[in-house]
Scaffold this motif. Sequence first.
Motif, PDB file in Angstrom:
ATOM      1  N   UNK A 135       0.776  -1.275  -0.077  1.00  0.00           N
ATOM      2  CA  UNK A 135       0.064  -0.012   0.086  1.00  0.00           C
ATOM      3  C   UNK A 135       0.918   1.483   0.087  1.00  0.00           C
ATOM      4  N   UNK A 136       1.712   1.402   1.019  1.00  0.00           N
ATOM      5  CA  UNK A 136       2.600   2.823   0.991  1.00  0.00           C
ATOM      6  C   UNK A 136       3.837   2.763   0.171  1.00  0.00           C
ATOM      7  N   UNK A 137       4.435   1.785   0.045  1.00  0.00           N
ATOM      8  CA  UNK A 137       5.784   1.707  -0.802  1.00  0.00           C
ATOM      9  C   UNK A 137       5.398   2.212  -2.076  1.00  0.00           C
ATOM     10  N   UNK A 138       4.526   1.900  -2.934  1.00  0.00           N
ATOM     11  CA  UNK A 138       4.606   2.478  -4.458  1.00  0.00           C
ATOM     12  C   UNK A 138       4.308   4.105  -4.156  1.00  0.00           C
ATOM     13  N   UNK A 139       3.552   4.366  -3.311  1.00  0.00           N
ATOM     14  CA  UNK A 139       3.236   5.900  -3.380  1.00  0.00           C
ATOM     15  C   UNK A 139       4.509   6.728  -2.694  1.00  0.00           C
ATOM     16  N   UNK A 140       5.451   6.016  -1.742  1.00  0.00           N
ATOM     17  CA  UNK A 140       6.628   6.631  -1.568  1.00  0.00           C
ATOM     18  C   UNK A 140       7.677   6.826  -2.925  1.00  0.00           C
TER      19      UNK A 140
END
Length: 254
Positions: free
Chosen positions: A229-234
């Motif tokens: 969830x968070x890694x791609x947006x980071x």
Amino acid sequence: MRMAGEPLSLGEEPTANGCDQGKDFHLAPGTDGEIPMGSERMEMRKRQMSVAQETPSSTQAQHGLGNRASNACCFCWCCCCSCSCLTVRNQDEERARRTSHELRAESIPNCEESPTPTLEEVNAWAQSFDKLMITPAGRNAFREFLRTEFSEENMLFWMACEELKQESNKSVIEEKARLIYEDYISILSPKEVSLDSRVREVINRNMLEPSQHTFDDAQLQIYTLMHRDSYPRFMNSAIYKDLLQSLSEKSIKA
């Protein structure tokens, strides 16, 4: 009119000039021949005297009530809603909760001690989530991003579980497990992480005898959540791109 010489009836009283008053006075019940004061002036005088006697006592009573209200304490059940002691007690409890929260926050560093990442390391973060999480600098950058999304508790929980795994003292393990449960598992905590019911049941069973691996299932679930969830947006965030650009420019100048 009554004729002269006619005897008076019971309950009548002659006037000063010998004429009838024209109205009767009734005997008071339980008395024998005693005529009560029927004069309006006398009645008014009696009321005034009664009021004058009651006024000092009522004033004292009101004064006493005023003092009791001003000195209200938590033993006074009748004024508990506006009791100043309750207000003070609530303020003390809130201050204690705030202090506890601040102490817990101070125990968690804003970032891990780590050297400035190299350009090669930052490029490697884009290759896999594991390479990002394996370095302190990568965790710091990712944690800064999670803070902007109000999901920093995921990283804090993962880090706390890693620290728990390094402990060997039984009493320390139990204390750290209890703090982790209160901070990240309890539904009453503002930092509760998102876990499914199966994992929560496992944790509740493990908490009967806490160990270094009490939260392994939960840690894995949160790790997977951050990865998906968070890694791609980071990787598309300004935090990562600015860091990459800054290191690239330094590399060129060097």
